[in-house]
Design an enzyme around this catalytic site. Structure first.
Site, mmCIF file in Angstrom:
data_model
loop_
_atom_site.group_PDB
_atom_site.id
_atom_site.type_symbol
_atom_site.label_atom_id
_atom_site.label_comp_id
_atom_site.label_asym_id
_atom_site.label_seq_id
_atom_site.Cartn_x
_atom_site.Cartn_y
_atom_site.Cartn_z
ATOM 1 N N GLU A 1 103.149 129.014 110.089
ATOM 2 C CA GLU A 1 103.227 130.409 109.682
ATOM 3 C C GLU A 1 101.830 130.924 109.368
ATOM 4 O OE1 GLU A 1 107.727 130.786 108.048
ATOM 5 O OE2 GLU A 1 106.212 130.516 106.513
ATOM 6 N N CYS B 2 101.925 132.782 98.214
ATOM 7 C CA CYS B 2 101.338 131.440 98.090
ATOM 8 C C CYS B 2 102.417 130.381 97.955
ATOM 9 C CB CYS B 2 100.459 131.349 96.852
ATOM 10 S SG CYS B 2 99.032 132.408 96.929
HETATM 11 N N1 SAH Z 1 96.356 123.011 100.206
HETATM 12 C C1 SAH Z 1 95.516 124.063 99.728
HETATM 13 C C2 SAH Z 1 95.851 125.439 100.260
HETATM 14 C C3 SAH Z 1 97.288 125.835 100.444
HETATM 15 S S1 SAH Z 1 98.226 126.635 99.197
HETATM 16 C C4 SAH Z 1 95.514 124.077 98.203
HETATM 17 O O1 SAH Z 1 96.227 123.288 97.615
HETATM 18 O O2 SAH Z 1 94.751 124.831 97.630
HETATM 19 C C5 SAH Z 1 97.401 127.973 98.495
HETATM 20 C C6 SAH Z 1 97.704 128.089 96.997
HETATM 21 O O3 SAH Z 1 99.081 128.373 96.721
HETATM 22 C C7 SAH Z 1 97.392 126.809 96.234
HETATM 23 O O4 SAH Z 1 96.692 127.118 95.065
HETATM 24 C C8 SAH Z 1 98.768 126.313 95.899
HETATM 25 O O5 SAH Z 1 98.771 125.434 94.819
HETATM 26 C C9 SAH Z 1 99.504 127.583 95.625
HETATM 27 N N2 SAH Z 1 100.959 127.450 95.593
HETATM 28 C C10 SAH Z 1 101.715 126.494 96.179
HETATM 29 N N3 SAH Z 1 103.026 126.703 95.928
HETATM 30 C C11 SAH Z 1 103.107 127.804 95.183
HETATM 31 C C12 SAH Z 1 104.197 128.543 94.622
HETATM 32 N N4 SAH Z 1 105.463 128.168 94.809
HETATM 33 N N5 SAH Z 1 103.895 129.644 93.889
HETATM 34 C C13 SAH Z 1 102.624 130.046 93.734
HETATM 35 N N6 SAH Z 1 101.562 129.408 94.241
HETATM 36 C C14 SAH Z 1 101.797 128.287 94.957
#
Ligand code: SAH
Length: 382
Positions: free
Chosen positions: A95, A362
């Site tokens: 996505e 996110c």
């Molecule tokens: N793997 C990388 C980038 C992908 S996610 C990382 O961990 O940074 C991008 C951001 O979204 C990350 O900070 C992640 O922790 C956050 N994230 C993941 N699941 C989420 C959720 N359910 N709600 C809000 N943020 C979330």
């Protein structure tokens, strides 16, 4: 199933130069093709009208125009944020998200892996597990997809007239599916292509790479000499809490991640963002905020950091709970958390991520692999 042609964005310069030479093409064609592929909004080779017809058809029989195909697209209720489900040549899906900001800028959120190996407890992609790494072409072709959409739908659907002024992708965040620093080579190659003035010409200052804290690769990134932004997903200030929600913490703990962040700031002179997803009753206490503020400020460079507080995004169809059943703290509690950080001189903002109604926020990106294997079945041709 027949052999899949390589996508043009996955073909190295030397290879393409050789291919052109074998066909008696002048050397300048290499740059011309690279430039057109990066900038053109055509949907296939036939749209590259600056190339001779015979060359276009030779290219079409040797290289795929794009490594991603749109399977489905959804727009959020306000019509702004859009999410695309993209199909890869082997039937897997990723996505990608477009977030326009009032015609002033267009941010694109890129996936770097199909699925993700990091298994963070609150993340929908983490639930899928790792499927495979994306190639450089599969990463940059997400940008080409949105560029084409922005250019081709100019003005429609009551958009701001300003929109036309900015029909290019201006900002890129590596925050989609996957852990960018676990696919380091292709991710860096994609950054080089996106920032190349002869290709996508996106300023490195408008590119953000987000990591869950792969410490050696954070150091490698700092040594690249590229002024890209780094975002570090911290999500807790103590090892016990962090390890409970982020398995990666067993390898690199909070201290190591904070130290690597400090080295990044030191070396690049760039400000760094800590991402902190707020999970009610897990990591949202005033004591945790105080500890986080203290630890960030301990090096005396707190002005170089910003904390993005993200209330956990719900999974589709539920309003309160995210993946893993986590819930959002109350607005008051989130505000209190932010103020506790500010008491240590650490800037913090509560950020509600866009496109939640279409699960484009996110950590909401997730593909049902059932559908992917059905597609595979069809591609196998029966
Ligand atoms: N793997 C990388 C980038 C992908 S996610 C990382 O961990 O940074 C991008 C951001 O979204 C990350 O900070 C992640 O922790 C956050 N994230 C993941 N699941 C989420 C959720 N359910 N709600 C809000 N943020 C979330």
């Amino acid at each position: 199933m027949g052999e899949v042609l390589p996508a043009i964005t996955d073909v190295r310069d030397e290879e393409l130069a050789r291919w052109l030479a074998e066909r008696g093409q002048p050397p300048y064609r290499l740059k011309q093709i690279r430039h057109s592929v990066a900038r053109s909004v055509a949907s296939d080779w036939s749209g590259l009208t600056d190339l001779p017809i015979a060359l276009r058809s030779a290219l079409a029989s040797a290289f795929r125009w794009s490594s991603v195909e749109v399977e489905r697209e959804v727009a959020s209720a306000d019509g702004e944020t859009r999410k695309a489900l993209l199909r890869l040549h082997d039937g897997h899906h990723i996505e990608s998200v477009l977030m326009p900001h009032h015609g002033a800028r267009n941010s694109v959120c890129l996936s770097t892996q199909a699925g993700c190996p990091m298994a963070c407890a609150f993340c929908a992609t983490g639930e899928m597990g790792w499927i495979r790494d994306l190639s450089v072409g599969e990463i940059v072709d997400q940008v080409r997809h949105w560029q084409r959409e922005l250019r081709n739908d100019g003005g429609g659907r009551g958009q701001s007239p300003l929109r036309k002024a900015s029909d290019r992708v201006s900002h890129v965040v590596y925050m989609g599916m996957g852990e960018p620093l676990r696919n380091y080579g292709p991710v860096m190659a994609s950054v080089r292509m996106l920032t190349d003035p002869a290709l996508f010409a996106i300023s490195p200052r408008r590119i953000t790479i987000s990591t869950c804290g792969i410490v050696p690769k954070m150091d490698a990134l700092a040594a690249e000499g590229l002024p890209v932004n780094l975002a570090v997903s911290l999500h807790a200030a103590d090892d016990r809490t962090r390890a409970a929600i982020m398995p990666v913490n067993r390898k690199w703990g909070v201290t190591e991640v904070l130290d690597a962040s400090a080295r990044y700031v030191e070396r690049t002179k760039r400000r760094l963002t800590f991402e902190y997803v707020l999970l009610a009753g897990v990591n949202d206490s005033p004591a945790e905020a105080d500890l986080l503020g203290k630890r960030i400020a301990s090096g005396g460079r707190q002005g170089m950091y910003h904390v993005n507080l993200i209330p956990v995004n719900p999974i589709q169809g539920r309003v309160d709970a995210g993946p893993g059943g986590f819930e959002r703290p109350s607005p008051e509690r989130m505000e209190r958390f932010a103020r506790a950080l500010e008491a240590h001189g650490v800037a913090a903002t509560v950020r509600i991520s866009k496109g939640q109604d279409i699960a484009a926020g996110c950590g909401q990106l997730k593909v049902k692999e059932g559908r992917a294997s059905e597609a595979e079945g069809r591609a196998d041709g029966h």
